[in-house]
Design a protein around this motif. Sequence first.
Motif: not given
Ligand code: NAP
Length: 273
Positions: A35, A58, A60, A83, A114, A135, A162, A164, A177, A207, A209, A212-214
């Motif tokens: 978070s 998270s 870091r 965590c 991840v 994970v 959460v 997708s 994934y 969600p 698209v 976010t960074r992901f």
């Molecule tokens: P994001 O912006 O890249 O953020 C990822 C967060 O997760 C960061 O705070 C990161 O911080 C933390 N993190 C990564 N690995 C971790 C671990 N092993 N344990 C704890 N924290 C961890 O990602 P996001 O897009 O918001 O994704 C969040 C969720 O939404 C995921 O479940 C993803 O599958 C889902 N989702 C995203 C999208 C999309 O388009 N963005 C679409 C569908 C679903 P640190 O690096 O400090 O750990």
Amino acid sequence: MLRSVYRCLRTNPVAGQRSMSQSSLAGKIAIVTASTDGIGLAAAQALGKRGAHVVVSSRRQANVDQAVALLQSQSIQVTGTTCNVGKEEDREKLVQLTLDQCGGIDILVSNAAVNPFFGNIMDTSEEVWDKIMAVNVKSAFLMTKLVVPHMAQRGGGNVVFVSSVAGYQPMPGLGAYSVSKTALLGLTRALAPELAQENIRVNCVAPGVIKTRFSSSLWKNEDIMDGFKQNMSIKRVGEPEEIGGVIAFLCTDEASYITGETVTATGGIGCRL
Ligand code: NAP
């Protein structure tokens, strides 16, 4: 219509108070995993703005510190810790710290995921497969197991996973994934009837698209986005806040009759298993 609602609230103040308190999370304690950025951070903000004390985390420390400072600047009650949800000792530390510093747990948003591999699903190594499942799925289940006794002690609670859009329609290159995200739809449905006995609701958000960074390799690529947009009614990438609000809603009493459901928030991309 608006005038009659206003009249109803004036003549029936209880109705007004009731709807206010139903959307409020004042006094609730919420753990949101992963978070410090993206959807998890937006969920923490949405829960915090509704009055919950949020516990952000998270991997870091620097990211945790930054998220805590941001939420504090928005007058949100917040506690932060590192965590990595893939590590048992970290999951236990997160739960214990929440109990020690906040006195209980009412809400778990299991958001961490991840994806270390892009390519054909048949080229996924066992190691990568195990990491994705550990994970994205196992930690969601084990976090739930850790928090449920504490929610039950407080008379109930809410779990939100959460998932997708990829959980409904596997995305090319993201096979394992996608399978992990389908598993969360099943986990939601499997847990809901059992945990209803403890007055705990279990729901999921899928969600599309989201910016976010992901997902940056998707939304930064015009060709890929053109393909997505053909299936979208709302022809733009979503914002994290558009998911955070849905997550928070599911945790309020406004959603008191919803459990075992997955809410898709995809800009209209069709979702069917
Ligand atoms: P994001 O912006 O890249 O953020 C990822 C967060 O997760 C960061 O705070 C990161 O911080 C933390 N993190 C990564 N690995 C971790 C671990 N092993 N344990 C704890 N924290 C961890 O990602 P996001 O897009 O918001 O994704 C969040 C969720 O939404 C995921 O479940 C993803 O599958 C889902 N989702 C995203 C999208 C999309 O388009 N963005 C679409 C569908 C679903 P640190 O690096 O400090 O750990």
